[in-house]
Write an enzyme that holds these catalytic residues in place. Structure first.
Site, PDB file in Angstrom:
ATOM      1  N   LYS A  62       0.860  -1.178   0.000  1.00  0.00           N
ATOM      2  CA  LYS A  62       0.000   0.000   0.000  1.00  0.00           C
ATOM      3  C   LYS A  62       0.898   1.230   0.000  1.00  0.00           C
ATOM      4  O   LYS A  62       1.980   1.220   0.602  1.00  0.00           O
ATOM      5  CB  LYS A  62      -0.878  -0.034   1.265  1.00  0.00           C
ATOM      6  CG  LYS A  62      -1.953   1.032   1.322  1.00  0.00           C
ATOM      7  CD  LYS A  62      -2.845   0.840   2.548  1.00  0.00           C
ATOM      8  CE  LYS A  62      -3.943   1.888   2.598  1.00  0.00           C
ATOM      9  NZ  LYS A  62      -4.889   1.663   3.701  1.00  0.00           N
ATOM     10  N   SER A 137      -9.763   1.621   2.484  1.00  0.00           N
ATOM     11  CA  SER A 137      -8.880   2.478   1.725  1.00  0.00           C
ATOM     12  C   SER A 137      -7.782   1.697   0.992  1.00  0.00           C
ATOM     13  O   SER A 137      -7.139   2.251   0.106  1.00  0.00           O
ATOM     14  CB  SER A 137      -8.223   3.491   2.665  1.00  0.00           C
ATOM     15  OG  SER A 137      -7.406   2.824   3.609  1.00  0.00           O
ATOM     16  N   SER A 162     -10.286  -0.902   6.419  1.00  0.00           N
ATOM     17  CA  SER A 162      -9.618  -0.654   5.140  1.00  0.00           C
ATOM     18  C   SER A 162      -8.928  -1.862   4.528  1.00  0.00           C
ATOM     19  O   SER A 162      -8.365  -1.764   3.445  1.00  0.00           O
ATOM     20  CB  SER A 162      -8.586   0.465   5.286  1.00  0.00           C
ATOM     21  OG  SER A 162      -9.238   1.697   5.379  1.00  0.00           O
TER      22      SER A 162
END
Lengths: 471, 92
Positions: A62, A137, A162
């Site tokens: 990420k 996210s 997320s």
């Protein structure tokens, strides 16, 4: 076809001797290029790795996880151009084990989002339906797991859901470990008392391997605990006799079709011998506002360091420091970030701190106790991961903030409690994936993993959509 | 929420906002704070705030001299530097 050889190959099988690493890596390069149109990742330079325990297994990170020399922007303009001079602990561990970092995946700016539609650079598209979002996210990470049909593991990060939510929206497995199981050193923090790094993969076994690689005590993060080592060891254990609690209100909150899909999955667990019982959680309704007080309050202090100095966006050093910092922050932060910085600053201000921030922390204690109480009666909980399937990107962008936040409604409570969760794909609704959310008590990773694995075997193979090469 | 309050919070947060942003944030914050007020109904008497989800204890150790980033590496991400130091805006 070399590609066919790797179809359905698990990350756990990658160290097999018949894998030609050179051919594999050139194939990987081509496949990543092919995915460009989905906006899931940013390319980074990577070489050929073939040594170590993992013998070069590809990992994606990420965008908020620092890796030395690689662009790391946390989805924000204010960090554009930043290349950390160091590795996050999880990255160090991956490299030490012989993993290879091959891409950074897109995310909501500073992880503020439920759909991955708040990224400053691009909006990831769901491989199942490109008009729909990947979930937030860690959207790029989950999209990558669904779109890249080659053995690999993606690292995401969850604050309020997320990892689970995008995993559910993209039909892949997301594992959020107990708070403290994985070091956050080198993670661009969102909310320190909530952030957890975890793996996203195509199957439970690979997710367990991911956790095995990245978990463990770290002097650089005081909240960490010793790793339990082999998270795969219990996967094949029988689940008969285990008690699975179904929080009734979670099924009521979710859309009917989503609940029905998850209920079917639960009945499969029953067939495998698990005892299923309905349970009542008292604090579900309170969790979302509690989360949206605590997370922005912590975020607004974390984001104070982004001010146009030392790294990231900067300008001519004009005016005094207040003027300069305010100007850069005004330019560098996106809409949702500004909103959360404002809310988080407000709820900590003199006169409001007790009413909002401290109050929310007290409600959080009640939420933790609520779960602790239920886990006296059941081994794990099972529920829908999100109340909905992946919304269309356009719909989400037009939704008012409080409506968007509701996508986290079933993941916020367990995240506030810092307890482990596993989202496992359990069927389709309107041709989009639905997630079965398995939640456990603190440090009960192995329990949720073995139930997830048992379910997965019962469920069978998922036919992931073929990604078209758009040039 | 009124415009002055929005400006006050923005100033504490060191955030320059346009007039449109101030207007929008005023409405958004009003809605969000209103939503937060739902927590007022929950009895939290004699409940301890949970700053962390699990008990975290401070662990102490002796200070030790270790290797750290090279100055050049630490300064590698900025143009605002001088004589091996970060350069910032004026204090006044």
């Amino acid at each position: 076809m070399i590609r066919l050889k790797y179809r359905d190959m698990k990350a756990t099988e990658f160290s097999r001797s018949d894998v030609d690493k050179e051919k594999f890596y050139s194939l990987l390069g081509r496949e990543l290029e092919k995915l460009k149109g989905l906006n899931l990742h940013r390319k980074i330079d990577f070489g050929l790795e073939k040594d170590g325990k993992l013998s070069g297994l590809p990992f994606t990170l990420k965008d908020s996880i620092c890796s030395e020399g690689d662009p790391t922007y946390a989805g924000s303009k204010i960090l554009e151009g930043y290349r950390p001079p160091f590795d996050a602990t999880v990255v160090e561990k991956i490299k030490k084990a012989g993993g290879n970092i091959v891409a950074k995946t897109h995310q909501d700016e500073f992880a503020f989002g439920t759909g991955c539609t708040n990224c400053a650079f691009t909006t990831p598209k769901n491989p199942w339906d490109e008009e729909r979002c990947c979930g937030g996210s860690s959207g790029g990470a989950a999209g990558m797991a669904a779109a890249l049909d080659l053995p690999h593991i993606n690292l995401g990060e969850s604050t309020g859901g997320s990892i689970s939510v995008p995993a559910s929206f993209c039909g892949v497995v997301g594992l959020t470990p107990t708070y403290g199981v994985v070091s956050r050193y080198g993670l661009i923090s969102f909310a320190n008392s909530l952030d957890k790094i975890g793996p996203i993969a195509r199957n439970v076994e690979d997710a367990a391997l991911g956790l095995e690689v990245i978990s463990g005590k770290d002097e650089m993060d005081q909240t960490t605990v010793e790793s339990e080592g082999d998270y795969r060891e219990a996967l094949e254990e029988d689940i008969s006799g285990m008690t699975i609690g179904l929080p009734r209100d979670y099924f009521e909150i979710a859309d009917d079709e989503v609940s029905e899909t998850v209920e079917k999955a639960v009945s499969e667990l029953e067939q495998l011998g698990a005892d299923v019982k309905k349970v009542k959680l008292e604090m579900t309704e309170a969790a979302l506002p509690t989360y949206y007080i605590i997370a922005p309050a912590e975020a607004s202090t974390n984001l104070a360091k982004f001010c146009g100095m030392r790294y990231g966006m900067e300008g001519e050093l004009e005016g005094n420091f207040r003027e300069y910092f305010s100007k850069i922050r005004g330019q560098g932060f996106g809409e949702e970030v500004k909103r959360r910085v404002m809310i988080g600053t407000y709820t900590r201000m003199a006169g409001y701190r007790d009413k909002y921030y401290i109050k929310a922390l007290k409600v959080r204690r009640k939420i933790i106790n609520d779960f602790k109480h239920v886990f006296k009666d059941v081994d794990i909980l099972a529920a829908p991961t999100s109340p909905v399937i992946a919304p269309k990107i356009k719909e989400l962008e037009e939704m008012p903030p409080v409506e968007q936040y509701k996508i986290d409604k079933l993941t916020a409570p367990i995240n506030l409690a810092g307890m482990p969760q596993l989202s496992v794909p359990c069927g389709l609704n309107k041709k989009m994936p639905v997630g079965l959310h398995l939640m456990g008590n603190h440090f009960d990773e192995k329990k949720i993993l073995k139930v997830g694995h048992a379910y997965e075997k019962q469920r069978g193979k998922i036919n992931y959509p073929e990604v078209e090469d758009d040039g | 929420m009124n415009k002055e309050e929005v400006e006050k919070v923005a100033s504490i947060a060191s955030l320059e906002l346009s007039d449109t942003e101030k207007e929008d944030l005023k409405d958004d914050m009003e809605n969000i704070l209103d939503w937060f007020s739902r927590l007022d109904e929950i009895n939290t008497e004699s409940v301890e705030p949970a700053f962390q989800p699990i008990d975290v204890k401070n662990e102490m150790r002796e200070d030790e001299v270790e290797e750290t980033l090279e100055r050049k590496e630490a300064l590698g991400n900025t143009d605002n530097k001088e004589d091996g130091f970060f350069k910032g805006p004026k204090i006044r």
